[in-house]
Every structure is written in structure tokens, then in C-alpha cells.
Design an enzyme around this catalytic site. Structure first.
Site, PDB file in Angstrom:
ATOM      1  N   CYS A 166      -6.390 -30.607   1.525  1.00  0.00           N
ATOM      2  CA  CYS A 166      -5.146 -30.929   2.219  1.00  0.00           C
ATOM      3  C   CYS A 166      -5.484 -31.255   3.666  1.00  0.00           C
ATOM      4  CB  CYS A 166      -4.221 -29.713   2.144  1.00  0.00           C
ATOM      5  SG  CYS A 166      -2.899 -29.751   3.355  1.00  0.00           S
ATOM      6  N   TYR A 222     -33.694   6.004 -13.042  1.00  0.00           N
ATOM      7  CA  TYR A 222     -34.374   4.705 -13.032  1.00  0.00           C
ATOM      8  C   TYR A 222     -34.985   4.331 -11.682  1.00  0.00           C
ATOM      9  CZ  TYR A 222     -29.733   3.068 -11.407  1.00  0.00           C
ATOM     10  OH  TYR A 222     -28.552   2.902 -10.738  1.00  0.00           O
ATOM     11  N   ASP A 270       0.842  -1.203   0.000  1.00  0.00           N
ATOM     12  CA  ASP A 270       0.000   0.000   0.000  1.00  0.00           C
ATOM     13  C   ASP A 270       0.870   1.243   0.000  1.00  0.00           C
ATOM     14  OD1 ASP A 270      -2.796  -1.157   2.043  1.00  0.00           O
ATOM     15  OD2 ASP A 270      -2.007  -1.760   0.103  1.00  0.00           O
ATOM     16  N   ALA A 271       1.990   1.150   0.714  1.00  0.00           N
ATOM     17  CA  ALA A 271       2.875   2.313   0.804  1.00  0.00           C
ATOM     18  C   ALA A 271       3.454   2.644  -0.577  1.00  0.00           C
ATOM     19  CB  ALA A 271       3.999   2.023   1.791  1.00  0.00           C
ATOM     20  N   ASP A 272       3.886   1.617  -1.314  1.00  0.00           N
ATOM     21  CA  ASP A 272       4.424   1.850  -2.666  1.00  0.00           C
ATOM     22  C   ASP A 272       3.350   2.409  -3.582  1.00  0.00           C
ATOM     23  OD1 ASP A 272       6.699  -1.025  -2.817  1.00  0.00           O
ATOM     24  OD2 ASP A 272       6.803   0.941  -1.851  1.00  0.00           O
ATOM     25  N   LYS A 312     -30.235  -2.037 -19.009  1.00  0.00           N
ATOM     26  CA  LYS A 312     -29.313  -1.710 -17.908  1.00  0.00           C
ATOM     27  C   LYS A 312     -28.127  -0.955 -18.501  1.00  0.00           C
ATOM     28  CE  LYS A 312     -26.838  -3.647 -14.027  1.00  0.00           C
ATOM     29  NZ  LYS A 312     -25.465  -3.328 -14.466  1.00  0.00           N
ATOM     30  N   CYS A 338       2.432 -28.676   1.231  1.00  0.00           N
ATOM     31  CA  CYS A 338       3.029 -29.198   2.466  1.00  0.00           C
ATOM     32  C   CYS A 338       3.283 -30.700   2.414  1.00  0.00           C
ATOM     33  CB  CYS A 338       2.148 -28.858   3.668  1.00  0.00           C
ATOM     34  SG  CYS A 338       0.623 -29.798   3.735  1.00  0.00           S
ATOM     35  N   GLU A 355     -36.274  -2.728 -18.403  1.00  0.00           N
ATOM     36  CA  GLU A 355     -35.578  -1.536 -18.912  1.00  0.00           C
ATOM     37  C   GLU A 355     -34.142  -1.921 -19.237  1.00  0.00           C
ATOM     38  OE1 GLU A 355     -35.724   0.198 -14.901  1.00  0.00           O
ATOM     39  OE2 GLU A 355     -33.575   0.496 -15.041  1.00  0.00           O
ATOM     40  N   LYS A 386     -28.310 -10.307 -17.324  1.00  0.00           N
ATOM     41  CA  LYS A 386     -27.117  -9.834 -18.029  1.00  0.00           C
ATOM     42  C   LYS A 386     -27.004 -10.475 -19.417  1.00  0.00           C
ATOM     43  CE  LYS A 386     -24.542  -7.405 -15.884  1.00  0.00           C
ATOM     44  NZ  LYS A 386     -23.635  -7.532 -14.784  1.00  0.00           N
ATOM     45  N   CYS A 397      -0.796 -32.762  -1.089  1.00  0.00           N
ATOM     46  CA  CYS A 397      -0.847 -31.297  -1.116  1.00  0.00           C
ATOM     47  C   CYS A 397       0.464 -30.758  -1.691  1.00  0.00           C
ATOM     48  CB  CYS A 397      -1.067 -30.753   0.297  1.00  0.00           C
ATOM     49  SG  CYS A 397      -0.898 -28.960   0.381  1.00  0.00           S
ATOM     50  N   ASP A 433     -24.616   0.796 -18.913  1.00  0.00           N
ATOM     51  CA  ASP A 433     -23.293   0.515 -18.366  1.00  0.00           C
ATOM     52  C   ASP A 433     -22.595   1.840 -18.083  1.00  0.00           C
ATOM     53  OD1 ASP A 433     -21.152  -0.879 -17.498  1.00  0.00           O
ATOM     54  OD2 ASP A 433     -20.505  -1.595 -19.465  1.00  0.00           O
ATOM     55  N   ASP A 459       0.723   4.180  -2.676  1.00  0.00           N
ATOM     56  CA  ASP A 459       0.483   5.586  -2.320  1.00  0.00           C
ATOM     57  C   ASP A 459       1.577   6.485  -2.888  1.00  0.00           C
ATOM     58  OD1 ASP A 459      -0.902   4.878   0.967  1.00  0.00           O
ATOM     59  OD2 ASP A 459      -1.784   4.927  -1.042  1.00  0.00           O
ATOM     60  N   ARG A 480     -22.430   6.131  -5.844  1.00  0.00           N
ATOM     61  CA  ARG A 480     -22.869   5.011  -5.017  1.00  0.00           C
ATOM     62  C   ARG A 480     -21.855   4.711  -3.905  1.00  0.00           C
ATOM     63  NH1 ARG A 480     -25.888   0.075  -6.365  1.00  0.00           N
ATOM     64  NH2 ARG A 480     -25.753   0.589  -8.560  1.00  0.00           N
ATOM     65  N   LYS A 511     -38.266  -5.357 -12.816  1.00  0.00           N
ATOM     66  CA  LYS A 511     -38.729  -4.982 -11.475  1.00  0.00           C
ATOM     67  C   LYS A 511     -40.210  -5.298 -11.326  1.00  0.00           C
ATOM     68  CE  LYS A 511     -35.521  -1.178 -10.984  1.00  0.00           C
ATOM     69  NZ  LYS A 511     -35.315   0.258 -10.940  1.00  0.00           N
ATOM     70  N   CYS A 543      -0.047 -26.690   7.361  1.00  0.00           N
ATOM     71  CA  CYS A 543       0.173 -26.438   5.931  1.00  0.00           C
ATOM     72  C   CYS A 543       0.349 -24.930   5.750  1.00  0.00           C
ATOM     73  CB  CYS A 543      -1.027 -26.934   5.116  1.00  0.00           C
ATOM     74  SG  CYS A 543      -0.945 -26.419   3.380  1.00  0.00           S
TER      75      CYS A 543
HETATM   76  O1  I6G Z   1     -33.215   0.198 -12.573  1.00  0.00           O
HETATM   77  C1  I6G Z   1     -31.939   0.025 -12.231  1.00  0.00           C
HETATM   78  C2  I6G Z   1     -30.933   0.081 -13.166  1.00  0.00           C
HETATM   79  C3  I6G Z   1     -29.605  -0.074 -12.784  1.00  0.00           C
HETATM   80  C4  I6G Z   1     -31.628  -0.194 -10.876  1.00  0.00           C
HETATM   81  C5  I6G Z   1     -30.280  -0.354 -10.485  1.00  0.00           C
HETATM   82  C6  I6G Z   1     -29.279  -0.304 -11.467  1.00  0.00           C
HETATM   83  O2  I6G Z   1     -28.035  -0.463 -11.013  1.00  0.00           O
HETATM   84  C7  I6G Z   1     -26.962  -0.254 -11.907  1.00  0.00           C
HETATM   85  N1  I6G Z   1     -29.961  -0.565  -9.191  1.00  0.00           N
HETATM   86  C8  I6G Z   1     -30.942  -0.629  -8.290  1.00  0.00           C
HETATM   87  C9  I6G Z   1     -30.572  -0.891  -6.883  1.00  0.00           C
HETATM   88  C10 I6G Z   1     -32.286  -0.455  -8.654  1.00  0.00           C
HETATM   89  N2  I6G Z   1     -32.624  -0.244  -9.932  1.00  0.00           N
HETATM   90  C11 I6G Z   1     -33.365  -0.524  -7.655  1.00  0.00           C
END
Ligand code: I6G
Length: 717
Positions: free
Chosen positions: A448, A237, A45-47, A129, A433, A127, A325, A430, A131, A49, A150, A301, A454
Site C-alpha cells: 500500500c 541431554y 489483559d484485565a478481562d 528430540k 485505505c 538423539e 524435525k 489497498c 516432546d 486476569d 526454561r 550435535k 493508511c
Molecule cells: O539435546 C537437546 C535436546 C532437546 C538439546 C536441546 C533440546 O531442547 C528441547 N536444547 C538445547 C539448547 C541443547 N540440546 C543444547
């Protein structure tokens, strides 16, 4: 280059600064990746920083270099320049679904929780999502008063000045509730991203890796004027604190936000069930490439907000929402070797070492191989996976990444298998050990048998001990533990050694920590202070920190909540005997019965804790540690005015007006403890139709027995 690394920033010419900036930026990016993404820090952590300080010094003197700097990226610790703010209502994350079955399960789980029939209407919103980077906007009296990232969900960074420069974010609202927190995603469109990167290159600055990094880096600028010059956008959202409801449904609330002047995603629709959700997912996926901004899935939802309220939250995610996803990114590469890592519970985990390959913008050189059955082409039930094809060193394998999970192997190309490739022979000794590595019946993992003897197990246990959810000692991370473990003069080989470190350092005339490479007077003193601060530790953290197999954060919290103090917990684990009263029913002595009656503590977890406390070497290590600690008892959150606060309640039989999970969650919210079985300590048994032996046992013990209606009347409906 060595000279440049020594040169004072104040003496640097612009081209020297640019070269040194590049070197430092790459080193910080590498360190960020190894720390945050791979969980395997490569420098102290020091390096780290020191690298960041020098980078910031160069950027302060040559501001053009600051654009695209890794010091501004999310995933790094909170930037020092932003004040931290506590979210009035926590910003949660979403549970993920990766398959259509998981979407159907989501619907089924909700119906079960709410006791809804399979054909009862249960509409959902869907809806895209986005990115990007989540942001919470707080309006008071219609005025934007705060914008916060967040962060860790509880505390975010105050980026109000920066957010106020984003055109999609209204500064004032007309007709809004007095208090309104609007949550959504800050993002950058593909066109704006390409133009920004072109400008970065023209200015000789590093381009951003993707639109998400560009959005995050742009919002988290200490100078709001830089954010203002970046083309950021915002989709609302969700919401946090509210002085009055926005609507009765999710879609209604989103429409209200649109009317108030927020951008909301036009692809948000209502679906009547899983089949419609999946159809909408496929339709959005087909449009993905032409949307003009990055999305990584579709969020579903429950539309009815009264049902959302009943479903409520798990510890970090709402029960009423899920992110479906998009399929993982795939790439083919060669399996060069299989390494075996030994974990803190002794598990031998095979890791594939790969010819590095880029998968979805990230270079992957390792993938998990799970266990020996997986390599052999079998699942845990012995059934063939990959049509029974095994994995061999030299094979061409297809790698996939889904979300942030560790890369996995999706497939093998047998047509490219080298002729001399041999089936992999999983070690039975193992590699760390030399102890025998054994497989218990029904366990897919070979372990193990060396225990704390170990070194790999011991060091992994120590790393777990200092991890964030356990003792979280500043300046003592995995890297430092590794070094102290192998240190001969000031070693840390067991948790108790951490708390004698300062004493041993003071007693050693030579080789003080402050004189070691990577340490100094200040960092050594800081470490000793940070260790001292953790001598006081909450009971749940201590139980989790012990690293007992099957005891995660939730299990540790359940045990802590039940026993309340270290003395009570330790005494109970010492006394608990699952084998007492051979042949008696129920099995085990009262302490064992009490342990397995804790709702959420099954016999496997219980046996694991009791075994740890009864195993002499492990018990000695636990006792030695406890002697250095002041363990804070659990302060029971007693819901004021609740007639069931502090009472031990058991539910049995069929509940007709709520599901078991809902009943439990509500009882706990009112301060009751919910147990899984009846004992003399039980205060109330709530018995629905079909209550069997629990009802008769309660009657024998004189425990109050009430039906579901009486329970609801007691807790206020
Ligand atoms: O509707 C949403 C889109 C994306 C979300 C959400 C989100 O997070 C990237 N996160 C939460 C906790 C909720 N709706 C309730």
C-alpha cells in the site's frame, strides 16, 4: 448461566462450581491460544486476569477441579506461585531443520566456520528430540539444590520441590563435579498419560490434551504432592554451569551423566556425517510409534566439545546443534475465502480462510498464502510451484503445520475444483485505505502506498511499537492499541500520543479512561505508570520500535552499537546521503559510507533507515516521539584486559587459521567493533593473502595493517 457467572464462589454448590469452572477454563484456554499461539489476543489483559482469578478462586475452594486446569499450562505467563530464578548460563533453544538439505547445509556451514576441509572428520551425535518440558537441575557438592524450567531462557520458574519428586532425577550424586547443572526434558510416557487421563475422567476433571501438556501441567503444580502423584520421567541431554568438564566429547559427557545416575536416551549414537545422520533420523522415525513416548524430531550435535566451544552461540541457539524435525502434519479442507491483511510496512498479505480442520491436534482455520505469485503458482523467480497450479476460492487444499509455524498450503486437489472457480485477482488498491498498491521491481510483495495515512499500516506500526522486543508497555498490547486507535476522545494514532495519554486524560473533564468499560481507577493509573516507566528506553529498542522496514532486532542493535547515542544516530541518519557526489566512487557522502561500513548493515537496510528519516511525515512522527523520551546510550561492554577492546577492526583477504565468521565473533567477544570497510576511523586492518583495495586504502589512511598471525598473537592465540 448468566446467573452463575454472577454468583459468589463462596455460595456455590459443587455442581455449580463444576459448571462455572468449565465455562471459565474454556474461556482461559481460548484466550491463551489466541494470545500465545495466534498472537492475536481477543480479550483485554484485565478481562483475562479476572477470568483467571475467578478460576483460581473456584479451584482453591474445590481442589478436585484444579487438575488439568489451564492455569497450570505452559505458554501462559509464569505462574505467580513460583519464584523466578536466573539461569547462570542461559537455556537456549535449537535451530530447526525441516529437510535433508538443511542437514547437509548444517554440516557445510560448520565446516566453513571452522575452516575444515570437506573430507576432514566431523562426527556428530544424534538423539531423539523428546516432546516434553525442558528442565535445568543444579547440583552443588553432589546435592540437588535447584530445578528450574526454561522460562524465557534467562529466567525460569523454581520448581525444585516438584522436580525432587521425579524418580529419574537423583537427589544426590557421587563423584560429580562440585557444581553441575544437568539439562534435559521432563516427559510422560504414552501408557502413563492414558492412565492419568482415565483417572482425571473418573474424578470428573478435564483430561489433558496430550502427554506434553500433562507433563508441563504436572510439573508446574504449586503443590508438590500433586506432582509426586504424577508419573513424570526425565532424560538428561545437556548441561549448563560446570566446575570441571564432564568429558572431551558430547557422547562422553552423556555417558558420564549416565554413570552419575541420570536417565539418558538409549537411542543416542555417533554418526560420521550428514548421510549417517539422515539414516539415523529415518531409523528413529520408523521406531517413533513404538517408542512409548512422544518425540518430534532428532537432535544432532557436533561431538567434539572443543569444536562446540569454537562454534559457540548465536543470540538464541548454539551453532553446533540442530533439531531435525519430523514432517509436518497434513489435512485436507476447503478454501472458503482469501482475505488481504495490510501490515506495518504496507505489505498486502493474503490469508486463506478455511473450513476449520484439525491438523496435529490443533484446529486450523487460517493459512498463509504468502503473496500474489504464490497464489498464482509461481515462486519469487517466476518459476512454477505446485506444477504451476494456482489457488482458487472453493478449492480443496492440503494444509500442513511444521513445528510452531503458521499453517501453510501443501497441495491442491484439482479433481475437486468447483467448475465456476475463477483465478484469484490480487487487489491493486489497498483494501484498507484505497491507496494504490504497488509492486517494486524484484519484490514479490505488493505494498500500500498510503504510508501512515493508511489506518492499517498506522495501527500495525503502533502494535509493533508496543511489542515485547520494542517498548513492551505493560497493559498496552495489540488489543488496547486497536481500541485506542479508533477512540475519538483519547486516541493513540502515533507513538508520541502514547506519551501524552495521561496528560490528555487529566485535561479531559469527561470520559476519563478509568470510567471506560474494561478500565478502572487502578488499571488506568497502572497504565499511565507503565508508560512513564518506558520514557527511559535503550537506544536499540527505540530504533527497533520505529518499525522501519528491514530493521529487525539485530539491525537495530548493530546501529545502536555503532552510533551509541540517539543524538549521534539521528544526526547521522539526517546527514547520510547515498546519492551525494554523483558519479563519485565510492558513492554517497561520508555519513552514508560510515553507515554501510557497519558489518551486518547492507545498503538495503541503510537506504530504508535513511529514507524514513528523510520522509517528512515519518520524520515529524519520530521527532515528536523523541521529545518525550530519555534514550539510554549503549554502554559498550569492554572486555577487561583485552588489547583490542573499543578498537575498530576490519578483516580482509583469506584468513587461514580461522574463518571470517569465527574471527568476527572472537573479536567482538573481546570488545572490538568489526567493520566491513576501511575508513579513517579504522584502528586495525587484519589482512590475509589476496587483500586488495582495502590494504592499499588502509596504507593511504595510515591505518595499522597486520597479518593473521600478528592478530592472533595480539588477542592471545
Ligand atoms: O539435546 C537437546 C535436546 C532437546 C538439546 C536441546 C533440546 O531442547 C528441547 N536444547 C538445547 C539448547 C541443547 N540440546 C543444547
Amino acid at each position: 448461566m448468566a446467573d452463575l457467572a454472577e454468583l459468589a464462589v463462596s455460595k456455590m454448590a459443587p455442581e455449580q462450581a463444576a459448571a462455572e469452572w468449565q465455562r471459565l477454563a474454556e474461556a482461559v484456554t481460548r484466550a491463551n491460544r489466541s494470545y500465545h499461539t495466534e498472537d492475536a489476543p481477543e480479550i483485554t489483559d484485565a478481562d483475562y486476569d479476572a477470568l483467571k482469578r475467578r478460576l483460581a478462586e473456584i479451584e482453591a475452594r474445590f481442589p478436585a477441579l484444579a487438575a488439568g486446569s489451564p492455569t497450570q499450562e505452559v505458554g501462559a505467563p509464569l505462574a505467580e506461585g513460583f519464584a523466578k530464578v536466573r539461569h547462570e548460563i542461559r537455556m537456549l533453544s535449537l535451530e530447526n531443520a525441516f529437510s535433508e538439505d538443511e542437514v547437509t547445509d548444517f554440516d557445510t556451514r560448520i565446516r566453513r566456520y571452522l575452516n575444515l576441509a570437506p573430507d576432514a572428520p566431523l562426527p556428530f551425535t544424534a538423539e531423539p528430540k523428546i516432546d516434553g518440558l525442558s528442565l535445568s537441575l543444579r547440583y552443588e557438592g553432589g546435592k540437588l539444590v535447584q530445578a528450574a524450567t526454561r522460562g524465557d531462557g534467562e529466567m525460569g520458574e523454581n520448581v525444585t520441590a516438584n522436580a525432587a519428586t521425579i524418580a529419574d532425577i537423583p537427589q544426590t550424586l557421587t563423584g560429580a563435579p562440585e557444581i553441575l547443572e544437568v539439562r534435559g526434558e521432563v516427559y510422560m510416557s504414552h501408557a502413563d498419560f492414558a492412565a492419568l487421563n482415565a483417572r482425571q475422567l473418573e474424578a470428573g476433571a478435564k483430561p489433558f490434551a496430550n502427554p506434553r501438556n500433562a507433563a508441563a501441567g504436572s510439573l508446574r503444580q504449586l503443590d508438590a504432592a500433586i506432582t509426586a502423584a504424577r508419573p513424570l520421567r526425565f532424560f538428561a541431554y545437556s548441561w549448563g554451569a560446570l566446575s570441571e568438564p564432564l568429558a572431551a566429547t558430547q557422547l562422553g559427557a552423556i555417558r558420564r551423566l549416565t554413570e552419575l545416575g541420570f536417565s539418558t536416551n538409549p537411542l543416542t549414537v555417533l554418526c560420521d556425517g550428514p548421510a549417517a545422520l539422515i539414516a539415523q533420523y529415518r531409523s528413529i522415525e520408523a521406531e517413533r510409534a513404538t517408542l512409548g513416548y512422544d518425540i518430534d524430531g532428532v537432535v544432532y550435535k557436533v561431538d567434539n566439545l572443543a569444536l562446540q566451544a569454537r562454534l559457540s552461540f548465536r543470540s538464541t541457539t548454539p551453532r553446533w546443534a540442530i533439531a531435525h524435525k519430523f514432517a509436518a502434519e497434513l489435512a485436507w479442507t476447503r478454501l472458503e475465502a482469501i482475505d488481504i491483511q495490510v501490515g506495518r510496512t504496507g505489505a498486502l498479505s493474503p490469508v486463506a480462510r478455511l473450513t476449520p480442520v484439525t491438523v496435529g491436534g490443533v484446529v486450523v482455520s487460517n493459512a498463509t498464502l504468502h503473496n500474489e505469485d504464490y497464489i498464482a503458482g509461481r515462486d519469487s523467480a517466476g518459476q512454477p510451484i505446485r506444477e504451476g497450479r494456482d489457488i482458487r476460492i472453493g478449492d480443496w487444499v492440503q494444509i500442513y503445520r511444521a513445528g510452531d509455524v503458521i499453517p501453510k498450503i501443501a497441495d491442491i486437489d484439482l479433481s475437486r475444483r468447483p467448475e465456476d472457480a475463477q483465478p484469484y485477482s490480487f487487489p491493486t488498491i489497498c483494501p484498507e485505505c484505497g491507496s494504490e498498491a504497488l509492486r517494486d521491481e524484484g519484490d514479490s510483495v505488493r505494498r500500500c502506498s498510503g504510508g501512515m495515512a493508511c489506518p492499517a499500516q498506522a495501527v500495525e506500526k503502533l502494535k509493533h511499537f508496543v511489542s515485547r522486543a520494542a517498548f513492551d508497555i505493560e497493559g498496552l498490547g495489540a488489543k488496547q492499541i486497536e481500541a485506542f486507535f479508533h477512540d475519538t476522545l483519547l486516541p493513540i494514532r502515533a507513538p508520541a500520543d502514547i506519551f501524552t495519554l495521561a496528560e490528555r486524560d487529566a485535561a479531559s473533564p469527561l470520559q476519563k479512561l478509568k470510567n471506560r468499560e474494561g478500565w478502572g481507577e487502578r488499571s488506568a493509573t497502572n497504565l499511565f505508570r507503565a508508560i512513564d516507566e518506558k520514557r527511559q528506553i535503550p537506544l536499540n529498542r527505540l530504533i527497533f520500535a520505529l518499525g522501519i522496514r528491514h530493521v529487525g532486532e539485530t539491525g537495530a542493535s548493530l546501529l545502536a552499537a555503532h552510533y551509541g547515542t540517539w543524538a549521534a544516530f539521528e544526526a547521522a541518519m539526517t546527514a547520510a546521503d547515498p546519492a551525494a557526489g554523483e558519479g563519485a566512487k565510492p558513492k554517497g557522502n561520508p555519513e552514508w559510507q560510515d553507515l554501510i561500513a557497519i558489518d551486518g548493515v547492507g545498503p538495503v537496510l541503510a537506504a530504508s533507515v535513511v529514507t524514513s528519516f528523510h520522509q517528512p511525515a515519518e520524520r515529524a512522527a519520530i521527532d515528536a516521539l523523541a521529545a518525550h523520551l530519555d534514550v539510554q546510550p549503549v554502554i559498550r561492554r569492554v572486555a577487561t584486559g583485552s588489547p583490542v577492546a573499543g578498537k575498530i577492526v576490519v578483516f580482509t583477504g583469506t584468513l587461514e587459521r580461522m574463518t571470517r565468521a569465527e574471527a568476527k565473533a572472537r573479536a567482538e567477544a573481546l570488545g572490538a567493533k568489526v567493520a566491513g570497510s576501511v575508513s579513517a576511523k579504522t584502528d586495525i586492518l587484519v589482512a590475509g593473502p589476496g587483500a586488495g583495495s582495502k590494504a592499499s586504502k588502509a596504507a593511504d589512511l595510515g591505518v595499522e595493517v597486520i597479518n593473521e598471525d600478528a592478530w592472533l598473537a595480539l588477542i592471545g592465540g
